[in-house]
Design an enzyme around this catalytic site. Structure first.
Site, PDB file in Angstrom:
ATOM      1  N   ARG A   1     -13.359  45.946  -7.492  1.00  0.00           N
ATOM      2  CA  ARG A   1     -14.687  46.339  -7.980  1.00  0.00           C
ATOM      3  C   ARG A   1     -14.659  46.840  -9.423  1.00  0.00           C
ATOM      4  NH1 ARG A   1     -17.842  50.010  -4.045  1.00  0.00           N
ATOM      5  NH2 ARG A   1     -19.447  49.314  -5.473  1.00  0.00           N
ATOM      6  N   CYS A   2     -13.475  46.994  -9.981  1.00  0.00           N
ATOM      7  CA  CYS A   2     -13.309  47.539 -11.336  1.00  0.00           C
ATOM      8  C   CYS A   2     -13.146  46.401 -12.345  1.00  0.00           C
ATOM      9  CB  CYS A   2     -12.084  48.451 -11.356  1.00  0.00           C
ATOM     10  SG  CYS A   2     -11.582  48.988 -13.002  1.00  0.00           S
ATOM     11  N   SER A   3     -13.973  46.397 -13.372  1.00  0.00           N
ATOM     12  CA  SER A   3     -13.908  45.315 -14.359  1.00  0.00           C
ATOM     13  C   SER A   3     -12.574  45.303 -15.106  1.00  0.00           C
ATOM     14  CB  SER A   3     -15.073  45.409 -15.339  1.00  0.00           C
ATOM     15  OG  SER A   3     -14.997  46.600 -16.102  1.00  0.00           O
TER      16      SER A   3
END
Length: 109
Positions: free
Chosen positions: A10-12
């Site tokens: 979920r972390c860019s």
């Protein structure tokens, strides 16, 4: 060379770091550290490979823990609540880097 990424899909920055490794033909072991939390020993190993204090592994904006807390308190907090681990973390057999910016991990390859 063994290569592992402690990844949060979920972390860019985590996605960018993984893509950067894959674009270079590398196939790291992808560990979703929130689903498979690291042990205290693994956290200590990561800290040693980073060659930084445990505080470097902490996402400080997500905790009420003081930056003056001792190493054991920080590592215990990370082991108990893996969402507090700074991401992504790329580890080899001998070194580790946090992928902020993603290119920082290239130093250990």
């Amino acid at each position: 060379m063994a290569l592992t990424i402690w990844h949060n899909p979920r972390c860019s920055k985590s996605r960018q770091t993984l893509a950067l490794l894959q674009e270079r033909g590398l196939d790291p072991v992808i560990r979703d550290y929130q689903k498979e939390p690291p042990t205290m020993a693994e956290l200590q190993d990561a800290m040693m490979k980073l060659d930084q204090p445990a505080a470097a592994l902490m996402r400080w904006k997500d905790t009420d823990l003081s930056k003056d807390a001792g190493e054991n308190a920080i590592l215990s907090a990370l082991a108990a609540n893996p969402k507090l681990i700074e991401r992504p973390l790329v580890l080899t057999d001998t070194a580790a880097r946090i992928g902020r910016p993603p290119e920082a991990v290239l130093e250990i390859l």
